[in-house]
Design a protein around this motif. Structure first.
Motif, mmCIF file in Angstrom:
data_model
loop_
_atom_site.group_PDB
_atom_site.id
_atom_site.type_symbol
_atom_site.label_atom_id
_atom_site.label_comp_id
_atom_site.label_asym_id
_atom_site.label_seq_id
_atom_site.Cartn_x
_atom_site.Cartn_y
_atom_site.Cartn_z
ATOM 1 N N ILE A 93 0.831 -1.214 0.000
ATOM 2 C CA ILE A 93 0.000 0.000 0.000
ATOM 3 C C ILE A 93 0.859 1.256 0.000
ATOM 4 N N SER A 94 1.934 1.260 0.764
ATOM 5 C CA SER A 94 2.804 2.449 0.755
ATOM 6 C C SER A 94 3.483 2.607 -0.603
ATOM 7 N N ASP A 95 3.837 1.488 -1.255
ATOM 8 C CA ASP A 95 4.440 1.559 -2.590
ATOM 9 C C ASP A 95 3.445 2.104 -3.609
ATOM 10 N N ASP A 124 -8.794 0.169 -6.473
ATOM 11 C CA ASP A 124 -9.188 -1.240 -6.526
ATOM 12 C C ASP A 124 -8.047 -2.156 -6.094
ATOM 13 N N THR A 125 -6.826 -1.805 -6.480
ATOM 14 C CA THR A 125 -5.674 -2.613 -6.090
ATOM 15 C C THR A 125 -5.490 -2.586 -4.579
ATOM 16 N N ILE A 126 -5.603 -1.412 -3.992
ATOM 17 C CA ILE A 126 -5.505 -1.300 -2.532
ATOM 18 C C ILE A 126 -6.622 -2.101 -1.873
ATOM 19 N N SER A 127 -7.819 -2.016 -2.433
ATOM 20 C CA SER A 127 -8.964 -2.766 -1.894
ATOM 21 C C SER A 127 -8.732 -4.277 -1.983
ATOM 22 N N ILE A 128 -8.184 -4.745 -3.098
ATOM 23 C CA ILE A 128 -7.900 -6.181 -3.265
ATOM 24 C C ILE A 128 -6.900 -6.640 -2.209
ATOM 25 N N VAL A 129 -5.863 -5.847 -1.996
ATOM 26 C CA VAL A 129 -4.837 -6.203 -1.012
ATOM 27 C C VAL A 129 -5.448 -6.244 0.385
ATOM 28 N N ASN A 130 -6.226 -5.219 0.724
ATOM 29 C CA ASN A 130 -6.843 -5.176 2.059
ATOM 30 C C ASN A 130 -7.808 -6.336 2.260
ATOM 31 N N SER A 131 -8.594 -6.652 1.251
ATOM 32 C CA SER A 131 -9.538 -7.774 1.357
ATOM 33 C C SER A 131 -8.800 -9.104 1.493
ATOM 34 N N VAL A 133 -5.858 -9.627 2.827
ATOM 35 C CA VAL A 133 -5.273 -9.720 4.170
ATOM 36 C C VAL A 133 -6.349 -10.078 5.188
ATOM 37 N N LYS A 134 -7.524 -9.494 5.056
ATOM 38 C CA LYS A 134 -8.614 -9.787 6.000
ATOM 39 C C LYS A 134 -9.048 -11.246 5.926
ATOM 40 N N ALA A 135 -8.928 -11.845 4.747
ATOM 41 C CA ALA A 135 -9.357 -13.239 4.570
ATOM 42 C C ALA A 135 -8.306 -14.230 5.072
ATOM 43 N N LEU A 136 -7.109 -13.764 5.362
ATOM 44 C CA LEU A 136 -6.031 -14.656 5.801
ATOM 45 C C LEU A 136 -5.934 -14.694 7.323
ATOM 46 N N PRO A 137 -5.413 -15.790 7.867
ATOM 47 C CA PRO A 137 -5.191 -15.843 9.323
ATOM 48 C C PRO A 137 -4.055 -14.890 9.719
ATOM 49 N N ASP A 138 -3.986 -14.557 10.981
ATOM 50 C CA ASP A 138 -2.956 -13.627 11.469
ATOM 51 C C ASP A 138 -1.542 -14.148 11.241
ATOM 52 N N SER A 139 -1.378 -15.440 11.154
ATOM 53 C CA SER A 139 -0.047 -16.029 10.993
ATOM 54 C C SER A 139 0.375 -16.136 9.523
ATOM 55 N N ALA A 140 -0.399 -15.589 8.610
ATOM 56 C CA ALA A 140 -0.126 -15.708 7.178
ATOM 57 C C ALA A 140 1.171 -14.991 6.804
ATOM 58 N N THR A 141 1.824 -15.529 5.803
ATOM 59 C CA THR A 141 3.079 -14.947 5.317
ATOM 60 C C THR A 141 2.818 -14.097 4.077
ATOM 61 N N SER A 146 0.420 -13.056 -1.380
ATOM 62 C CA SER A 146 0.639 -13.005 -2.830
ATOM 63 C C SER A 146 -0.252 -14.021 -3.543
ATOM 64 N N LYS A 147 -0.293 -15.234 -3.031
ATOM 65 C CA LYS A 147 -1.128 -16.272 -3.637
ATOM 66 C C LYS A 147 -2.587 -15.874 -3.610
ATOM 67 N N SER A 148 -3.039 -15.326 -2.487
ATOM 68 C CA SER A 148 -4.437 -14.929 -2.353
ATOM 69 C C SER A 148 -4.800 -13.832 -3.354
ATOM 70 N N ILE A 149 -3.930 -12.851 -3.522
ATOM 71 C CA ILE A 149 -4.187 -11.750 -4.454
ATOM 72 C C ILE A 149 -4.220 -12.270 -5.890
#
Length: 177
Positions: A93-95, A124-131, A133-141, A146-149
């Motif tokens: 997001i900062s990039d 939309d790209t920021i929204s995809i990234v945020n969504s 991350v929300k769908a992943l567990p806290d321990s996600a790498t 990257s795979k989820s996006i």
């Protein structure tokens, strides 16, 4: 009678003078309009010599921005092994925001339609990234993120939005010529 004939002669001369004046005025006006139009064409041509390179550069920067925020390119470029999904989210997001701020002045030279598409793709790209991350567990790498996006983009029913945006930019550039 003599005064009437004299008065008629003055009226004839006056009418002839008015007719000559208007005919002359029409020709002079047409000439001046033609000169004005010629000068406007020359001015536009000279202006185009100045602005065309700037506009082309703006479209190039816009294409570069779209390519850089396209997840298939961005995730490879920004990936750092061992990073958490949240850290990767912040980096992405900062990039994106930094790239957008770096290119924000390009909107002066691209069409408003193109710039609106660029803004929408960014959001939309920021929204995809945020969504993602929300769908992943806290321990996600970062790899999981990257795979989820990428899976999200692959699962879209429509054409790749980044390709659509690039096609819009290309059509705008083609319209310049």
């Amino acid at each position: 009678m003599n005064s009437i004939a004299y008065l008629l002669e003055i009226v004839e001369i006056a009418v002839a003078g008015v007719i000559v004046f208007f005919v002359g005025w029409v020709f002079v006006k047409a000439y001046l309009d033609q000169r004005f139009n010629f000068r406007m064409i020359e001015f536009k041509k000279e202006s185009l010599k100045q602005t065309l390179p700037l506009r082309l550069q703006a479209y190039e920067r816009t294409v570069l921005f779209l390519e850089r925020i396209n997840p298939s390119n961005m995730l490879i470029r920004l990936h750092v092994a061992g990073m958490s999904a949240k850290e990767m989210q912040n980096l992405i997001i900062s990039d994106i925001r930094a790239e957008y701020q770096h290119n924000i002045s390009q909107q002066l030279y691209v069409s408003s339609t193109t710039w609106n598409v660029v803004k929408k793709i960014k959001d939309d790209t920021i929204s995809i990234v945020n969504s993602a991350v929300k769908a992943l567990p806290d321990s996600a790498t970062s790899g999981d993120l990257s795979k989820s996006i990428l899976l999200h983009l692959a699962g879209l029913d429509t054409e790749n939005p980044y390709e659509i945006a690039l096609n819009i930019v290309k059509k705008d550039v083609q319209a310049l010529f």
